[in-house]
Design an enzyme around this catalytic site. Structure first.
Site, short mmCIF file in Angstrom:
data_model
loop_
_atom_site.label_atom_id
_atom_site.label_comp_id
_atom_site.label_asym_id
_atom_site.label_seq_id
_atom_site.Cartn_x
_atom_site.Cartn_y
_atom_site.Cartn_z
N THR A 49 68.15 44.64 -81.28
CA THR A 49 69.16 44.14 -82.26
C THR A 49 70.42 44.65 -81.95
O THR A 49 71.37 44.01 -81.80
CB THR A 49 68.58 44.16 -83.63
OG1 THR A 49 67.48 43.59 -83.98
CG2 THR A 49 69.68 43.58 -84.54
N CYS A 50 70.40 46.04 -81.85
CA CYS A 50 71.73 46.72 -81.62
C CYS A 50 72.31 46.40 -80.26
O CYS A 50 73.69 46.12 -80.38
CB CYS A 50 71.48 48.23 -81.60
SG CYS A 50 70.57 48.53 -83.30
N SER A 51 71.50 46.28 -79.20
CA SER A 51 72.27 46.01 -77.91
C SER A 51 72.25 44.61 -77.62
O SER A 51 73.29 44.17 -76.85
CB SER A 51 71.11 46.54 -76.90
OG SER A 51 71.15 48.03 -77.02
#
Length: 180
Positions: free
Chosen positions: A54-56
């Site tokens: 999700t972060c990347s």
């Protein structure tokens, strides 16, 4: 969290310095909370880990893309924090081709713990990490707070929405309209 001053912490960062020479021209540099937050209005967002899906895929790239929109709303800088060391955060920033978002390594989790956002992620093999949140910080004071629901140790899900760049930007715009 609203009205709370961010904790005073010294972050161990690695900065490029050609004077170091060799294949890895980086040196250690201590950067304090005051260095990052004093006299600026910034977006701070924290997430469970560099290189995670999700972060990347969404959160960091979208903050990077929307930087100009945030500037238009009076934001001086955008900071991405994670309980990862400087080597990991720098490698992640490089892999994401960041030009606008500054990554902050909270390697020991001190800042995250003092913010009350440190959680166990042992169920994922991560150890202690940050709960996903975002904030507008004005001269070191939390002006707006965006915490994902379900704060808990070993949470089975990874909620994402409240701390998305789109939601934070919408809230900034709504504040501006309300103030007019």
């Amino acid at each position: 969290m609203l009205g709370k001053r961010v904790p005073q912490v010294t972050f161990r960062t690695r900065v490029r310095d050609e004077a170091v020479g060799g294949p890895n021209p980086y040196r250690w540099q201590d950067v304090t909370s005051a260095d990052y937050f004093a006299g600026k209005r910034v977006v701070l967002f924290s997430l469970p880990g560099a290189f995670t899906p999700t972060c990347s895929t969404f959160q960091l790239p979208d903050f990077e893309k929307l930087f100009g929109d945030f500037q238009a709303e009076g934001i001086d800088a955008i900071y991405c924090m994670s309980v990862n060391d400087a080597f990991v955060m720098n490698a992640w920033a490089k892999s994401q081709n960041l030009a606008n978002v500054t990554v902050i390594p909270d390697g020991s989790g001190e800042f995250t713990r003092k913010m009350g956002m440190l959680v166990a992620k042992d169920n994922l093999g991560f150890g202690m990490r940050s709960w996903r949140y975002g904030a507008i910080v004005n001269d070191g004071v939390v002006e707006q707070w965006f915490e994902e629901e379900g704060y808990s140790d070993n949470c089975e899900s990874d909620p994402y929405g409240a701390s998305s760049p789109q939601n934070i930007l919408d809230n900034l715009r709504a504040m501006k309209v309300a103030a007019e």
